[in-house]
Structure formats: structure tokens, C-alpha cells
Design a protein around this motif. Structure first.
Motif, PDB file in Angstrom:
ATOM      1  N   ASP A 104       0.826  -1.216   0.000  1.00  0.00           N
ATOM      2  CA  ASP A 104       0.000   0.000   0.000  1.00  0.00           C
ATOM      3  C   ASP A 104       0.856   1.261   0.000  1.00  0.00           C
ATOM      4  OD1 ASP A 104      -2.286  -1.499  -0.035  1.00  0.00           O
ATOM      5  OD2 ASP A 104      -2.693  -1.307   2.120  1.00  0.00           O
ATOM      6  N   ALA A 105       2.081   1.144   0.493  1.00  0.00           N
ATOM      7  CA  ALA A 105       2.976   2.304   0.536  1.00  0.00           C
ATOM      8  C   ALA A 105       3.615   2.594  -0.820  1.00  0.00           C
ATOM      9  CB  ALA A 105       4.064   2.069   1.581  1.00  0.00           C
ATOM     10  N   VAL A 106       3.403   1.701  -1.790  1.00  0.00           N
ATOM     11  CA  VAL A 106       3.976   1.881  -3.126  1.00  0.00           C
ATOM     12  C   VAL A 106       2.916   2.510  -4.021  1.00  0.00           C
ATOM     13  CG1 VAL A 106       4.981   0.715  -5.119  1.00  0.00           C
ATOM     14  CG2 VAL A 106       5.478  -0.116  -2.810  1.00  0.00           C
ATOM     15  N   PRO A 107       3.120   3.773  -4.437  1.00  0.00           N
ATOM     16  CA  PRO A 107       2.113   4.403  -5.294  1.00  0.00           C
ATOM     17  C   PRO A 107       2.120   3.799  -6.699  1.00  0.00           C
ATOM     18  CG  PRO A 107       3.966   5.886  -4.936  1.00  0.00           C
ATOM     19  CD  PRO A 107       4.228   4.671  -4.109  1.00  0.00           C
ATOM     20  N   GLY A 108       0.914   3.711  -7.278  1.00  0.00           N
ATOM     21  CA  GLY A 108       0.805   3.228  -8.648  1.00  0.00           C
ATOM     22  C   GLY A 108       0.206   1.844  -8.785  1.00  0.00           C
ATOM     23  N   PRO A 158       7.106  -2.874 -15.312  1.00  0.00           N
ATOM     24  CA  PRO A 158       8.334  -3.501 -14.796  1.00  0.00           C
ATOM     25  C   PRO A 158       8.942  -2.727 -13.616  1.00  0.00           C
ATOM     26  CG  PRO A 158       8.390  -3.422 -17.199  1.00  0.00           C
ATOM     27  CD  PRO A 158       7.205  -2.620 -16.762  1.00  0.00           C
ATOM     28  N   GLU A 159       8.919  -1.402 -13.712  1.00  0.00           N
ATOM     29  CA  GLU A 159       9.458  -0.588 -12.620  1.00  0.00           C
ATOM     30  C   GLU A 159       8.599  -0.736 -11.361  1.00  0.00           C
ATOM     31  OE1 GLU A 159      10.116   4.140 -11.613  1.00  0.00           O
ATOM     32  OE2 GLU A 159      10.167   3.508 -13.722  1.00  0.00           O
ATOM     33  N   LEU A 160       7.291  -0.739 -11.560  1.00  0.00           N
ATOM     34  CA  LEU A 160       6.369  -0.877 -10.430  1.00  0.00           C
ATOM     35  C   LEU A 160       6.520  -2.253  -9.779  1.00  0.00           C
ATOM     36  CD1 LEU A 160       4.189   0.506  -8.811  1.00  0.00           C
ATOM     37  CD2 LEU A 160       2.517  -0.331 -10.461  1.00  0.00           C
ATOM     38  N   ALA A 161       6.677  -3.285 -10.580  1.00  0.00           N
ATOM     39  CA  ALA A 161       6.878  -4.628 -10.035  1.00  0.00           C
ATOM     40  C   ALA A 161       8.139  -4.674  -9.174  1.00  0.00           C
ATOM     41  CB  ALA A 161       6.962  -5.651 -11.168  1.00  0.00           C
ATOM     42  N   GLY A 162       9.193  -4.009  -9.611  1.00  0.00           N
ATOM     43  CA  GLY A 162      10.426  -3.958  -8.820  1.00  0.00           C
ATOM     44  C   GLY A 162      10.202  -3.277  -7.478  1.00  0.00           C
ATOM     45  N   ALA A 178      -2.229  -7.504  -8.771  1.00  0.00           N
ATOM     46  CA  ALA A 178      -2.388  -6.074  -8.532  1.00  0.00           C
ATOM     47  C   ALA A 178      -3.009  -5.397  -9.743  1.00  0.00           C
ATOM     48  CB  ALA A 178      -1.030  -5.442  -8.219  1.00  0.00           C
ATOM     49  N   HIS A 179      -3.592  -4.236  -9.493  1.00  0.00           N
ATOM     50  CA  HIS A 179      -4.117  -3.353 -10.538  1.00  0.00           C
ATOM     51  C   HIS A 179      -3.148  -2.190 -10.683  1.00  0.00           C
ATOM     52  CE1 HIS A 179      -8.023  -5.289 -10.586  1.00  0.00           C
ATOM     53  NE2 HIS A 179      -8.092  -5.171  -9.276  1.00  0.00           N
ATOM     54  N   LEU A 180      -2.867  -1.813 -11.908  1.00  0.00           N
ATOM     55  CA  LEU A 180      -2.076  -0.603 -12.137  1.00  0.00           C
ATOM     56  C   LEU A 180      -2.990   0.597 -11.948  1.00  0.00           C
ATOM     57  CD1 LEU A 180      -0.193  -1.689 -15.372  1.00  0.00           C
ATOM     58  CD2 LEU A 180       0.814  -1.337 -13.134  1.00  0.00           C
ATOM     59  N   THR A 181      -2.595   1.518 -11.081  1.00  0.00           N
ATOM     60  CA  THR A 181      -3.433   2.695 -10.817  1.00  0.00           C
ATOM     61  C   THR A 181      -2.757   4.003 -11.189  1.00  0.00           C
ATOM     62  OG1 THR A 181      -2.627   2.862  -8.548  1.00  0.00           O
ATOM     63  CG2 THR A 181      -4.611   1.533  -8.908  1.00  0.00           C
ATOM     64  N   GLY A 182      -1.528   3.939 -11.662  1.00  0.00           N
ATOM     65  CA  GLY A 182      -0.793   5.164 -11.983  1.00  0.00           C
ATOM     66  C   GLY A 182      -0.117   5.058 -13.325  1.00  0.00           C
TER      67      GLY A 182
END
Length: 179
Positions: free
Chosen positions: A112-116, A146-150, A137-141
């Protein structure tokens, strides 16, 4: 704040207070005037309809469909199973463990602390090399997947190390939707 009450009660065009007409109608004791006056009859009928509807609603006690109780109990039983215990590395003698549902909630909260992204599901499994974690997960941003997964993997790995004392062997992330 004071409420000013009218000195005279509300009256119908014929001069009769509508509250009296309603009371007489509900008791079944209308006056001669109320039986003949169109204004009083309209008020009486309105209150009779409301009273009848209220009585019908109070009398109706719908029976649930026969299968409803069984399906509700199956759902309750499926939730009532105790989670498996996940051992937690802790200093000192003895053993420390947390329920799997608590561990999943902790890992989702770290995401939850990771935006997007909004993490919906978290699964834990014992793999050949240790704890395996699968997230959906759903992409929200606008952050690339790939960056968000990291970032999500880093958050989950940190939470697992700090709270569970475990270094996950594998963290899989599946993006299921884009908001």
C-alpha cells in the motif's frame, strides 16, 4: 433554538384539522361531516392506505429460499478453517509463528505504501527454496509495470525480512487490470 408552534392547528378547506380526520379514520369512527366532506374523505383514504400498507409489511415475514441457509453455512465453514502457521525467525528460546492470513495482510499493507498499484490478492506457498509469494495487482498510476513490479518486490521483501524474519525465495507479481 426555539420552534414556534402555530397558534391554530392546520385545517382543511372545510375547517377540520387533518389530524382529527386521520385519527377518526384509523379508529373507524368518522363523524357525519367527515363521511360526507370530500376533503375529509381524501385525508381519511390517504391514511387508510398508509395504515393498510404498514399492516401488510408488518404481516409479511418472507421465508428465505431453502438453499440459502445451506449456502451461507458453507461460506461460514470455509472461512472458519484456521490458517496454517508461518514460523517467524525470532531471537531467544521457543517458537514464534503467525497465521498465514496475518502474514498476507502484512505483505499487502507493505504494498500500500507503493504508489501506482493496488494489490488485491496475496498467496503464500512453501517452495523448494523457501517462501514463495504471489501477488495480483491493478495498475493505478503511470509508472511502467516492470518498474512498479520492482518497487513492489522491494516492499514485500523488506516487510518479509523485518516482520517475518524470512527472505522470500520468489515474489511473483501479476498485473490484472489498469485503472
Amino acid at each position: 433554538m426555539a420552534v414556534d408552534r402555530p397558534s391554530e392547528p392546520e385545517r382543511l378547506p372545510c375547517g377540520t384539522p387533518p389530524d382529527e380526520v386521520a385519527e377518526h379514520a384509523l379508529r373507524g369512527t368518522p363523524t357525519e361531516h367527515e363521511r360526507g366532506c370530500p376533503h375529509c374523505r381524501a385525508v381519511a383514504e390517504y391514511h387508510r392506505v398508509l395504515a393498510r400498507a404498514g399492516a401488510e409489511l408488518a404481516a409479511e415475514r418472507p421465508e428465505p429460499p431453502p438453499a440459502l441457509v445451506g449456502s451461507v453455512m458453507r461460506a461460514v465453514r470455509s472461512q472458519a478453517r484456521p490458517d496454517r502457521l508461518i514460523p517467524v525467525a525470532a531471537p531467544g528460546p521457543g517458537r514464534t509463528a503467525v497465521r498465514e492470513s496475518a502474514a498476507r495482510a502484512l505483505l499487502v499493507a507493505a504494498c500500500d505504501a507503493v504508489p501506482g498499484a493496488a494489490v488485491g490478492r496475496c498467496r503464500l506457498a512453501d517452495g523448494p527454496d523457501g517462501l514463495e509469494i504471489a501477488l495480483s495487482a491493478h495498475l493505478t498510476g503511470t509508472v511502467p509495470a516492470p518498474e512498479l513490479a520492482g518497487r513492489l518486490r522491494t516492499a514485500v521483501r523488506t516487510a518479509a525480512r523485518e516482520s517475518l524474519g524470512a527472505d522470500p525465495a520468489r515474489i511473483d507479481i501479476v498485473f490484472t487490470d489498469i485503472d
